[in-house]
Write a protein that holds these residues in place. Structure first.
Motif, PDB file in Angstrom:
ATOM      1  N   LEU A 196       0.717  -1.262  -0.095  1.00  0.00           N
ATOM      2  CA  LEU A 196      -0.033   0.180  -0.027  1.00  0.00           C
ATOM      3  C   LEU A 196       0.723   1.265  -0.057  1.00  0.00           C
ATOM      4  O   LEU A 196       1.610   1.322   0.785  1.00  0.00           O
ATOM      5  CB  LEU A 196      -0.884   0.002   1.213  1.00  0.00           C
ATOM      6  CG  LEU A 196      -2.099  -0.971   1.206  1.00  0.00           C
ATOM      7  CD1 LEU A 196      -2.782  -1.163   2.643  1.00  0.00           C
ATOM      8  CD2 LEU A 196      -3.181  -0.721   0.217  1.00  0.00           C
ATOM      9  N   ALA A 197       0.596   2.041  -0.950  1.00  0.00           N
ATOM     10  CA  ALA A 197       1.181   3.533  -1.136  1.00  0.00           C
ATOM     11  C   ALA A 197       0.464   4.544  -0.108  1.00  0.00           C
ATOM     12  O   ALA A 197      -0.235   5.082  -1.015  1.00  0.00           O
ATOM     13  CB  ALA A 197       1.574   3.993  -2.344  1.00  0.00           C
ATOM     14  N   LEU A 198       0.805   4.630   1.185  1.00  0.00           N
ATOM     15  CA  LEU A 198      -0.042   5.510   1.814  1.00  0.00           C
ATOM     16  C   LEU A 198       0.348   6.939   2.185  1.00  0.00           C
ATOM     17  O   LEU A 198       1.657   7.003   2.331  1.00  0.00           O
ATOM     18  CB  LEU A 198      -0.565   4.568   2.991  1.00  0.00           C
ATOM     19  CG  LEU A 198      -1.211   3.495   3.148  1.00  0.00           C
ATOM     20  CD1 LEU A 198      -1.455   2.662   4.430  1.00  0.00           C
ATOM     21  CD2 LEU A 198      -2.538   3.739   2.403  1.00  0.00           C
ATOM     22  N   GLN A 199      -0.485   7.994   2.109  1.00  0.00           N
ATOM     23  CA  GLN A 199      -0.076   9.040   2.508  1.00  0.00           C
ATOM     24  C   GLN A 199      -0.528   9.605   3.928  1.00  0.00           C
ATOM     25  O   GLN A 199      -1.540   8.996   4.307  1.00  0.00           O
ATOM     26  CB  GLN A 199      -0.347  10.139   1.585  1.00  0.00           C
ATOM     27  CG  GLN A 199       0.180   9.899   0.313  1.00  0.00           C
ATOM     28  CD  GLN A 199       1.397   9.959   0.310  1.00  0.00           C
ATOM     29  OE1 GLN A 199       2.293  10.908   0.745  1.00  0.00           O
ATOM     30  NE2 GLN A 199       2.234   9.197  -0.682  1.00  0.00           N
ATOM     31  N   ASP A 200       0.224  10.458   4.748  1.00  0.00           N
ATOM     32  CA  ASP A 200      -0.709  10.866   5.940  1.00  0.00           C
ATOM     33  C   ASP A 200      -1.880  11.305   5.722  1.00  0.00           C
ATOM     34  O   ASP A 200      -2.453  12.092   4.938  1.00  0.00           O
ATOM     35  CB  ASP A 200       0.117  12.273   6.475  1.00  0.00           C
ATOM     36  CG  ASP A 200       1.666  11.504   6.927  1.00  0.00           C
ATOM     37  OD1 ASP A 200       1.729  10.488   7.029  1.00  0.00           O
ATOM     38  OD2 ASP A 200       2.426  12.638   7.347  1.00  0.00           O
ATOM     39  N   GLY A 201      -2.835  10.803   6.866  1.00  0.00           N
ATOM     40  CA  GLY A 201      -4.189  11.146   6.736  1.00  0.00           C
ATOM     41  C   GLY A 201      -5.267  10.613   5.744  1.00  0.00           C
ATOM     42  O   GLY A 201      -6.381  10.689   5.664  1.00  0.00           O
ATOM     43  N   ASP A 202      -4.574   9.732   5.054  1.00  0.00           N
ATOM     44  CA  ASP A 202      -5.321   8.778   3.886  1.00  0.00           C
ATOM     45  C   ASP A 202      -6.677   7.910   4.596  1.00  0.00           C
ATOM     46  O   ASP A 202      -6.468   7.508   5.710  1.00  0.00           O
ATOM     47  CB  ASP A 202      -4.470   7.914   3.376  1.00  0.00           C
ATOM     48  CG  ASP A 202      -3.781   8.368   1.990  1.00  0.00           C
ATOM     49  OD1 ASP A 202      -4.032   9.726   1.657  1.00  0.00           O
ATOM     50  OD2 ASP A 202      -3.101   7.550   1.442  1.00  0.00           O
ATOM     51  N   ARG A 203      -7.609   7.928   3.704  1.00  0.00           N
ATOM     52  CA  ARG A 203      -8.773   7.021   4.364  1.00  0.00           C
ATOM     53  C   ARG A 203      -8.646   5.759   3.623  1.00  0.00           C
ATOM     54  O   ARG A 203      -8.605   5.587   2.505  1.00  0.00           O
ATOM     55  CB  ARG A 203     -10.256   7.882   3.740  1.00  0.00           C
ATOM     56  CG  ARG A 203     -10.363   9.219   4.571  1.00  0.00           C
ATOM     57  CD  ARG A 203     -11.855   9.644   3.970  1.00  0.00           C
ATOM     58  NE  ARG A 203     -11.780  10.098   2.486  1.00  0.00           N
ATOM     59  CZ  ARG A 203     -11.425  11.059   2.035  1.00  0.00           C
ATOM     60  NH1 ARG A 203     -10.872  11.991   2.735  1.00  0.00           N
ATOM     61  NH2 ARG A 203     -11.138  11.332   0.699  1.00  0.00           N
ATOM     62  N   VAL A 204      -8.497   4.642   4.694  1.00  0.00           N
ATOM     63  CA  VAL A 204      -8.269   3.318   4.273  1.00  0.00           C
ATOM     64  C   VAL A 204      -9.618   2.540   4.447  1.00  0.00           C
ATOM     65  O   VAL A 204      -9.964   2.617   5.664  1.00  0.00           O
ATOM     66  CB  VAL A 204      -7.023   2.773   4.883  1.00  0.00           C
ATOM     67  CG1 VAL A 204      -6.884   1.362   4.526  1.00  0.00           C
ATOM     68  CG2 VAL A 204      -5.722   3.791   4.619  1.00  0.00           C
ATOM     69  N   LEU A 205      -9.967   1.659   3.550  1.00  0.00           N
ATOM     70  CA  LEU A 205     -11.053   0.761   3.868  1.00  0.00           C
ATOM     71  C   LEU A 205     -10.642  -0.592   3.658  1.00  0.00           C
ATOM     72  O   LEU A 205      -9.848  -1.023   2.770  1.00  0.00           O
ATOM     73  CB  LEU A 205     -12.302   0.934   2.765  1.00  0.00           C
ATOM     74  CG  LEU A 205     -13.236  -0.052   2.959  1.00  0.00           C
ATOM     75  CD1 LEU A 205     -14.079  -0.196   4.260  1.00  0.00           C
ATOM     76  CD2 LEU A 205     -14.262   0.086   1.692  1.00  0.00           C
ATOM     77  N   GLU A 206     -10.459  -1.558   4.800  1.00  0.00           N
ATOM     78  CA  GLU A 206     -10.190  -3.043   4.773  1.00  0.00           C
ATOM     79  C   GLU A 206     -11.422  -3.886   4.667  1.00  0.00           C
ATOM     80  O   GLU A 206     -12.419  -3.713   5.293  1.00  0.00           O
ATOM     81  CB  GLU A 206      -9.393  -3.438   5.795  1.00  0.00           C
ATOM     82  CG  GLU A 206      -8.660  -4.728   5.669  1.00  0.00           C
ATOM     83  CD  GLU A 206      -7.756  -5.298   6.655  1.00  0.00           C
ATOM     84  OE1 GLU A 206      -7.030  -6.316   6.518  1.00  0.00           O
ATOM     85  OE2 GLU A 206      -7.457  -4.464   7.519  1.00  0.00           O
ATOM     86  N   ILE A 207     -11.310  -4.748   3.797  1.00  0.00           N
ATOM     87  CA  ILE A 207     -12.655  -5.443   3.563  1.00  0.00           C
ATOM     88  C   ILE A 207     -12.382  -6.927   4.231  1.00  0.00           C
ATOM     89  O   ILE A 207     -11.068  -7.417   4.014  1.00  0.00           O
ATOM     90  CB  ILE A 207     -13.063  -5.740   2.163  1.00  0.00           C
ATOM     91  CG1 ILE A 207     -13.328  -4.690   1.365  1.00  0.00           C
ATOM     92  CG2 ILE A 207     -14.111  -6.866   1.892  1.00  0.00           C
ATOM     93  CD1 ILE A 207     -14.216  -3.592   1.779  1.00  0.00           C
ATOM     94  N   GLY A 231      -7.292   6.451  -6.449  1.00  0.00           N
ATOM     95  CA  GLY A 231      -7.006   5.486  -5.391  1.00  0.00           C
ATOM     96  C   GLY A 231      -6.496   4.279  -5.680  1.00  0.00           C
ATOM     97  O   GLY A 231      -6.698   3.860  -6.636  1.00  0.00           O
ATOM     98  N   GLN A 232      -5.862   3.500  -4.742  1.00  0.00           N
ATOM     99  CA  GLN A 232      -5.355   2.290  -5.046  1.00  0.00           C
ATOM    100  C   GLN A 232      -6.192   1.252  -4.278  1.00  0.00           C
ATOM    101  O   GLN A 232      -6.583   1.013  -3.135  1.00  0.00           O
ATOM    102  CB  GLN A 232      -3.910   2.183  -4.262  1.00  0.00           C
ATOM    103  CG  GLN A 232      -2.902   0.953  -4.472  1.00  0.00           C
ATOM    104  CD  GLN A 232      -1.921   0.849  -3.743  1.00  0.00           C
ATOM    105  OE1 GLN A 232      -1.665   1.484  -2.618  1.00  0.00           O
ATOM    106  NE2 GLN A 232      -0.815   0.041  -4.234  1.00  0.00           N
ATOM    107  N   LEU A 233      -6.431  -0.312  -5.112  1.00  0.00           N
ATOM    108  CA  LEU A 233      -6.812  -1.238  -4.579  1.00  0.00           C
ATOM    109  C   LEU A 233      -5.751  -2.090  -4.289  1.00  0.00           C
ATOM    110  O   LEU A 233      -4.804  -2.258  -5.297  1.00  0.00           O
ATOM    111  CB  LEU A 233      -7.952  -1.948  -5.477  1.00  0.00           C
ATOM    112  CG  LEU A 233      -8.321  -3.366  -5.374  1.00  0.00           C
ATOM    113  CD1 LEU A 233      -9.330  -3.065  -4.284  1.00  0.00           C
ATOM    114  CD2 LEU A 233      -9.442  -3.576  -6.466  1.00  0.00           C
ATOM    115  N   CYS A 234      -5.806  -3.074  -3.341  1.00  0.00           N
ATOM    116  CA  CYS A 234      -4.675  -3.781  -3.064  1.00  0.00           C
ATOM    117  C   CYS A 234      -5.299  -5.350  -2.561  1.00  0.00           C
ATOM    118  O   CYS A 234      -6.050  -5.230  -1.541  1.00  0.00           O
ATOM    119  CB  CYS A 234      -3.688  -3.253  -2.038  1.00  0.00           C
ATOM    120  SG  CYS A 234      -2.139  -4.312  -2.024  1.00  0.00           S
ATOM    121  N   LEU A 235      -5.257  -6.268  -3.485  1.00  0.00           N
ATOM    122  CA  LEU A 235      -5.804  -7.528  -3.018  1.00  0.00           C
ATOM    123  C   LEU A 235      -4.804  -8.636  -2.866  1.00  0.00           C
ATOM    124  O   LEU A 235      -3.843  -8.719  -3.536  1.00  0.00           O
ATOM    125  CB  LEU A 235      -6.646  -8.386  -4.199  1.00  0.00           C
ATOM    126  CG  LEU A 235      -7.922  -7.134  -4.651  1.00  0.00           C
ATOM    127  CD1 LEU A 235      -8.585  -7.874  -5.886  1.00  0.00           C
ATOM    128  CD2 LEU A 235      -8.690  -6.858  -3.664  1.00  0.00           C
TER     129      LEU A 235
END
Length: 216
Positions: free
Chosen positions: A40-51, A141-145
């Protein structure tokens, strides 16, 4: 527990047996969780959803990847949502929601990252779930499976009950058909304990894609 019963618990952990299964999954899935979170390429404050986070035993690892992440965990199991809420109630900007991805009460075009580990097998049919992921993912946004490949999944009887498996390129093609771009796949060989407590060799896949930016 029969293979059929274990398969049902893996899809929807519930009751005392589900709690034990969830604990075992936190241990046996550690390699693929680490590899998927690491992509995951995350930036500070990103909104993340995990399924399908289950009890979210590895959530601190994800939250440590950037400052101020806003995390939502969506799980099909009400028991797992309750357990995760209890474990992580002290974490700011963390919430857990009970529901199915295809009917989730979540905002659209909202999350900078969506991650799902070892749950794609249960998206049957696949297209409605991918369409839902597309709706909830923000433009750019990025999707990561994260998943195990078909060969890895064919080694245990439990995975013959209700699991839809993939080689990798087939899942990438489905993502491309949905409109995802910048598709990539990484293979991660691992020797880890199976859900039955057996040490076995597996190949983990981490597949990523992006929702295109909105047209200017």
């Amino acid at each position: 527990m029969t293979p059929e019963q274990l398969a049902a618990q893996l899809r929807h952990p519930h009751g005392e047996a589900g709690a034990r299964v969830a604990e075992n999954m936190n241990a046996s899935n550690q390699p693929i969780i680490a590899n998927t979170y690491g992509t995951l390429a995350l930036q500070d404050g990103d909104r993340v959803l995990e399924i399908g986070p289950g009890s979210a035993g590895h959530l601190p690892t994800l939250l440590a990847r950037a400052d101020g992440l806003d995390y939502t965990g969506l799980d099909l199991s009400a028991d797992m949502v309750k357990t995760a809420q209890g474990l992580h109630k002290a974490q700011p900007k963390v919430r857990f929601v009970h529901g199915d991805i295809t009917q989730a009460p979540l905002p659209e075009n909202h999350y900078q990252a969506i991650v799902a580990i070892n749950v794609v097998y249960f998206w049957q049919p696949l297209a409605p779930a991918l369409n839902a992921l597309w709706r909830h993912l923000a433009p750019g946004g990025q999707l990561c499976l994260g998943l195990r490949d078909r060969e890895s999944m064919s080694t245990l009887p439990v995975f013959q009950h209700g699991f839809l498996t993939y080689e990798g390129p087939d899942l990438m093609q489905a993502l491309a058909t949905m409109g995802f771009v910048q598709l990539a796949m990484a293979r991660h060989p691992e020797d880890s304990t199976s859900v039955l407590g057996q040490m076995m060799h597996k190949t983990g896949l981490v597949i990523t894609g992006h929702k295109p930016e909105s047209p200017s």
